[in-house]
Scaffold this motif. Structure first.
Motif, PDB file in Angstrom:
ATOM      1  N   HIS A 124       5.629  15.504 -38.956  1.00  0.00           N
ATOM      2  CA  HIS A 124       6.425  14.788 -37.962  1.00  0.00           C
ATOM      3  C   HIS A 124       7.613  14.088 -38.623  1.00  0.00           C
ATOM      4  CE1 HIS A 124       7.474  12.344 -34.510  1.00  0.00           C
ATOM      5  NE2 HIS A 124       7.305  11.252 -35.234  1.00  0.00           N
ATOM      6  N   ARG A 125       7.359  13.369 -39.699  1.00  0.00           N
ATOM      7  CA  ARG A 125       8.431  12.641 -40.377  1.00  0.00           C
ATOM      8  C   ARG A 125       9.417  13.596 -41.058  1.00  0.00           C
ATOM      9  NH1 ARG A 125       5.861   7.180 -43.161  1.00  0.00           N
ATOM     10  NH2 ARG A 125       4.431   6.632 -41.466  1.00  0.00           N
ATOM     11  N   LEU A 126       8.893  14.631 -41.676  1.00  0.00           N
ATOM     12  CA  LEU A 126       9.759  15.598 -42.346  1.00  0.00           C
ATOM     13  C   LEU A 126      10.658  16.303 -41.331  1.00  0.00           C
ATOM     14  CD1 LEU A 126      10.517  16.935 -45.019  1.00  0.00           C
ATOM     15  CD2 LEU A 126       8.677  18.585 -44.641  1.00  0.00           C
ATOM     16  N   LEU A 172      10.410  23.395 -38.586  1.00  0.00           N
ATOM     17  CA  LEU A 172      11.065  22.122 -38.855  1.00  0.00           C
ATOM     18  C   LEU A 172      12.579  22.243 -38.712  1.00  0.00           C
ATOM     19  CD1 LEU A 172       9.124  21.052 -42.089  1.00  0.00           C
ATOM     20  CD2 LEU A 172       8.553  20.531 -39.711  1.00  0.00           C
ATOM     21  N   GLY A 173      13.196  21.154 -38.300  1.00  0.00           N
ATOM     22  CA  GLY A 173      14.651  21.099 -38.255  1.00  0.00           C
ATOM     23  C   GLY A 173      15.282  21.506 -36.948  1.00  0.00           C
ATOM     24  N   GLN A 174      14.474  21.748 -35.912  1.00  0.00           N
ATOM     25  CA  GLN A 174      15.015  22.221 -34.640  1.00  0.00           C
ATOM     26  C   GLN A 174      14.690  21.318 -33.457  1.00  0.00           C
ATOM     27  OE1 GLN A 174      16.961  25.133 -33.803  1.00  0.00           O
ATOM     28  NE2 GLN A 174      17.385  24.903 -35.982  1.00  0.00           N
ATOM     29  N   PHE A 175      13.468  20.797 -33.410  1.00  0.00           N
ATOM     30  CA  PHE A 175      13.004  20.045 -32.248  1.00  0.00           C
ATOM     31  C   PHE A 175      12.637  18.632 -32.678  1.00  0.00           C
ATOM     32  CE2 PHE A 175      11.804  24.534 -31.933  1.00  0.00           C
ATOM     33  CZ  PHE A 175      12.572  24.906 -30.831  1.00  0.00           C
ATOM     34  N   LEU A 176      13.529  17.704 -32.403  1.00  0.00           N
ATOM     35  CA  LEU A 176      13.415  16.352 -32.932  1.00  0.00           C
ATOM     36  C   LEU A 176      12.134  15.646 -32.509  1.00  0.00           C
ATOM     37  CD1 LEU A 176      14.749  14.041 -34.511  1.00  0.00           C
ATOM     38  CD2 LEU A 176      15.909  13.376 -32.392  1.00  0.00           C
ATOM     39  N   ARG A 177      11.698  15.832 -31.275  1.00  0.00           N
ATOM     40  CA  ARG A 177      10.564  15.064 -30.746  1.00  0.00           C
ATOM     41  C   ARG A 177       9.260  15.866 -30.714  1.00  0.00           C
ATOM     42  NH1 ARG A 177      15.137  13.355 -28.236  1.00  0.00           N
ATOM     43  NH2 ARG A 177      15.464  11.099 -28.131  1.00  0.00           N
TER      44      ARG A 177
END
Length: 335
Positions: free
Chosen positions: A233-235, A292-297
């Motif tokens: 989540h944080r990454l 990772l890197g596409q969907f912030l939430r």
């Protein structure tokens, strides 16, 4: 009459204060495959180089201010060199002398041509200059790639930690000098070991740069001993700020408890690792989360499994399943 082979490629800026000379050179180079643009004044040469892209300059040394000594042309050569140290600059003059040729080369001219010129000579010298620049640029790119590869190698673990009761091994072989694959094995406590593998979409330097950002963001998160879902989540939030449009990172992260042999993991869109049991059966640790890197939430989930004696856990990137045999047939994956 002249005979030339139409083999030129590239865009050439031609400068001369005589229109008949410009017309003749444009006709010559155009017949050999070059794209040309013509100007009649030194100031327009500099303006053209500042606003447009050229592969070479073919210029006269003598203009209206100085028609014999070449002073205006020599000054122009120096100005061009201050703008671009690699651009081929071929000079021409009808008032040639050894001293003028030496001074032109000292100021950075790539070659010297006397007027009236031989057509074949002009074309051959221009092609030679362009080939030389391409070779130099290729050597520079190769050197930069080698250095980038050395830096990337330093981001991967040099030695894997020992884990009681387990054997741990890793290997990577990039398709090019650099790529977007990453893995790490880190002891985070006496009983816990973190395992991760990642693959950046794409190849080459862009993927390598994003991989280095991943590694920089991941390292402090591992040290915080976060649960796999919280770490992902944080990454993901960090990478959403760094990842350009069209790029993403697939990622698998697991924590192995070496005391009770429990593996807790989170798969963020990565190729499902294979757990091969001692009796030959196997299972896939399938993705339960987005890349990772596409969907912030995006909210990531984690799973657990029990490791048994003689089990084998295989983590890999898509290069393994996309590998081909001698007939260019993909090996694929276990089904």
């Amino acid at each position: 009459m002249y005979s030339v082979t139409p083999s030129g490629t590239g865009r050439v800026l031609i400068a001369d204060d005589q229109m008949q000379v410009l017309d003749a050179l444009q006709m010559l180079l155009g017949s050999c495959g070059f794209s040309t643009e013509a100007v009649t004044h030194p100031a327009r040469v500099l303006q053209a180089l500042e606003t447009r892209q050229f592969d070479a300059v073919l210029m006269d040394l003598n203009y209206t201010r100085d028609t014999v000594k070449g002073g205006e042309g020599l000054e122009l050569v120096s100005q061009i060199r201050s703008m671009d140290s690699l651009l081929p600059v071929m000079v021409m003059t009808a008032w040639s002398s050894v001293d003028l040729a030496v001074e032109a080369m000292r100021r950075g001219a790539s070659d010297f041509i006397e007027k009236p010129w031989e057509n074949q000579d002009v074309v051959q010298k221009l092609q030679d200059q362009l080939s030389r620049v391409k070779r130099r640029a290729q050597r520079q790119r190769d050197e930069e790639l080698r250095e980038a590869r050395e830096i990337q190698d330093n981001l991967l673990p040099k030695k894997l930690p020992e884990v009681a009761g387990y054997q741990v091994a890793a290997i990577t072989q990039p398709l090019r000098f650099v790529g977007g694959d990453y893995y790490s094995v880190v002891r985070i406590s006496e009983r816990h070991t973190a395992l991760c593998i990642a693959d950046v979409a794409g190849k080459g330097l862009p993927a390598a740069l994003l991989m280095s950002s991943l590694q920089a963001a991941l390292k402090p998160l591992i040290c915080q001993r976060l649960a796999p879902r919280e770490l992902c989540h944080r990454l993901n939030r960090i990478l959403c700020d760094l990842t350009p449009v069209g790029k993403f990172v697939s990622f698998f992260y697991a924590v192995l408890d070496g005391v009770d042999n429990r593996l807790t993991y989170c798969n963020a869109g990565h190729n499902p690792p294979l757990l091969i049991r001692g009796d030959g059966t196997f299972m896939e640790l399938k993705a339960a989360g987005a890349v990772l890197g596409q969907f912030l939430r995006w909210l990531y989930e984690q799973s657990e499994l029990q490791m048994r004696r003689d089990d084998k856990l295989l983590l890999f990137t898509d290069g393994l399943v996309e590998a081909c045999n001698a007939d260019e047939e993909s090996f694929g994956k276990i089904t």
